[in-house]
Motif scaffolding. Structure first.
Motif, mmCIF file in Angstrom:
data_model
loop_
_atom_site.group_PDB
_atom_site.id
_atom_site.type_symbol
_atom_site.label_atom_id
_atom_site.label_comp_id
_atom_site.label_asym_id
_atom_site.label_seq_id
_atom_site.Cartn_x
_atom_site.Cartn_y
_atom_site.Cartn_z
ATOM 1 N N THR A 66 0.819 -1.206 0.000
ATOM 2 C CA THR A 66 0.000 0.000 0.000
ATOM 3 C C THR A 66 0.853 1.256 0.000
ATOM 4 O OG1 THR A 66 -0.124 -0.110 2.399
ATOM 5 C CG2 THR A 66 -1.924 -1.131 1.164
ATOM 6 N N THR A 67 2.077 1.151 0.507
ATOM 7 C CA THR A 67 2.987 2.297 0.483
ATOM 8 C C THR A 67 4.304 1.870 -0.132
ATOM 9 O OG1 THR A 67 3.850 1.802 2.670
ATOM 10 C CG2 THR A 67 1.992 3.320 2.570
ATOM 11 N N VAL A 68 4.963 2.805 -0.752
ATOM 12 C CA VAL A 68 6.252 2.526 -1.362
ATOM 13 C C VAL A 68 7.336 2.913 -0.368
ATOM 14 C CG1 VAL A 68 7.793 3.087 -3.272
ATOM 15 C CG2 VAL A 68 5.319 2.975 -3.644
ATOM 16 N N PRO A 69 8.187 1.948 0.050
ATOM 17 C CA PRO A 69 9.237 2.290 1.008
ATOM 18 C C PRO A 69 10.278 3.206 0.364
ATOM 19 C CG PRO A 69 9.502 0.045 0.247
ATOM 20 C CD PRO A 69 8.210 0.551 -0.336
ATOM 21 N N VAL A 70 10.744 4.164 1.145
ATOM 22 C CA VAL A 70 11.762 5.087 0.675
ATOM 23 C C VAL A 70 13.092 4.651 1.276
ATOM 24 C CG1 VAL A 70 12.539 7.489 0.697
ATOM 25 C CG2 VAL A 70 10.094 6.959 0.578
ATOM 26 N N PRO A 71 14.087 4.345 0.436
ATOM 27 C CA PRO A 71 15.365 3.889 0.984
ATOM 28 C C PRO A 71 16.072 5.016 1.737
ATOM 29 C CG PRO A 71 15.537 4.205 -1.383
ATOM 30 C CD PRO A 71 14.098 4.421 -1.011
ATOM 31 N N ALA A 72 16.623 4.675 2.870
ATOM 32 C CA ALA A 72 17.371 5.660 3.644
ATOM 33 C C ALA A 72 18.726 5.881 2.979
ATOM 34 C CB ALA A 72 17.560 5.172 5.072
ATOM 35 N N THR A 73 19.099 7.129 2.838
ATOM 36 C CA THR A 73 20.403 7.428 2.260
ATOM 37 C C THR A 73 21.464 7.272 3.339
ATOM 38 O OG1 THR A 73 20.238 9.767 2.802
ATOM 39 C CG2 THR A 73 19.410 9.087 0.636
ATOM 40 N N LYS A 74 22.683 7.239 2.909
ATOM 41 C CA LYS A 74 23.788 7.128 3.859
ATOM 42 C C LYS A 74 23.809 8.347 4.788
ATOM 43 C CE LYS A 74 26.608 4.397 0.687
ATOM 44 N NZ LYS A 74 26.419 3.112 1.295
ATOM 45 N N ARG A 75 23.413 9.497 4.269
ATOM 46 C CA ARG A 75 23.384 10.707 5.086
ATOM 47 C C ARG A 75 22.369 10.567 6.222
ATOM 48 N NH1 ARG A 75 21.241 16.088 5.319
ATOM 49 N NH2 ARG A 75 22.934 17.561 5.648
ATOM 50 N N ASP A 124 32.046 15.607 15.187
ATOM 51 C CA ASP A 124 33.152 14.728 14.809
ATOM 52 C C ASP A 124 32.640 13.411 14.232
ATOM 53 O OD1 ASP A 124 34.933 16.632 15.699
ATOM 54 O OD2 ASP A 124 35.366 15.620 17.609
ATOM 55 N N GLN A 125 31.708 12.776 14.913
ATOM 56 C CA GLN A 125 31.189 11.488 14.458
ATOM 57 C C GLN A 125 30.431 11.629 13.141
ATOM 58 O OE1 GLN A 125 32.042 8.525 15.624
ATOM 59 N NE2 GLN A 125 33.371 9.743 16.935
ATOM 60 N N LEU A 126 29.694 12.743 12.973
ATOM 61 C CA LEU A 126 28.970 12.975 11.727
ATOM 62 C C LEU A 126 29.949 13.159 10.569
ATOM 63 C CD1 LEU A 126 26.243 13.260 10.370
ATOM 64 C CD2 LEU A 126 26.313 15.694 10.902
ATOM 65 N N GLN A 127 31.021 13.903 10.805
ATOM 66 C CA GLN A 127 32.036 14.090 9.765
ATOM 67 C C GLN A 127 32.683 12.764 9.378
ATOM 68 O OE1 GLN A 127 34.633 17.274 11.289
ATOM 69 N NE2 GLN A 127 34.149 18.351 9.384
ATOM 70 N N LEU A 128 33.029 11.946 10.366
ATOM 71 C CA LEU A 128 33.631 10.641 10.086
ATOM 72 C C LEU A 128 32.674 9.748 9.300
ATOM 73 C CD1 LEU A 128 35.408 9.813 13.458
ATOM 74 C CD2 LEU A 128 36.497 10.216 11.247
ATOM 75 N N CYS A 129 31.426 9.723 9.727
ATOM 76 C CA CYS A 129 30.434 8.883 9.065
ATOM 77 C C CYS A 129 30.220 9.326 7.623
ATOM 78 C CB CYS A 129 29.124 8.926 9.856
ATOM 79 S SG CYS A 129 27.859 7.791 9.226
ATOM 80 N N MET A 130 30.099 10.635 7.391
ATOM 81 C CA MET A 130 29.880 11.151 6.038
ATOM 82 C C MET A 130 31.103 10.897 5.156
ATOM 83 S SD MET A 130 26.826 12.208 5.724
ATOM 84 C CE MET A 130 26.969 13.107 4.182
#
Length: 100
Positions: A31-40, A57-63
């Motif tokens: 009934t709904t189309v799943p939206v894939p989560a981006t890496k961001r 810091d962790q956000l910068q490393l992850c990105m």
């Protein structure tokens, strides 16, 4: 400190689970189309519980890791030139500057 390894582990789980879920055959019409989560989005979610400099810091490393992963994908798929830039932006899911 365990925070970097937790972020890496969460990212790896997402990278492992997504292809497995993609291989499953769909049942009746969803009934709904799943939206894939981006890496961001994944990076933002894994750093949501942190504050201040630790969060930045962790956000910068992850990105940065997300960009490297997307670059590897582009290389494997032999995407070059301007198409590679677009591929990486789409892969990472980066529409604008990273939040600080």
């Amino acid at each position: 400190m365990n925070l970097p390894s937790a972020a890496v582990a969460a990212s790896l789980v997402c990278l492992i689970v997504a292809p497995v879920l993609a291989q499953t055959t769909p049942s009746a019409a969803p009934t709904t189309v799943p939206v894939p989560a981006t890496k961001r989005v994944t990076c933002l979610a894994t750093t949501a519980s942190l504050n201040g400099q630790d969060k930045r810091d962790q956000l910068q490393l992850c990105m940065a890791q997300a960009r490297v992963d997307c670059l590897k994908q582009a290389i494997d798929q032999k995407v070059v030139g301007e198409a590679r830039k677009g591929f990486i932006k789409t892969c990472v899911g980066r529409d604008g500057p990273e939040p600080q």
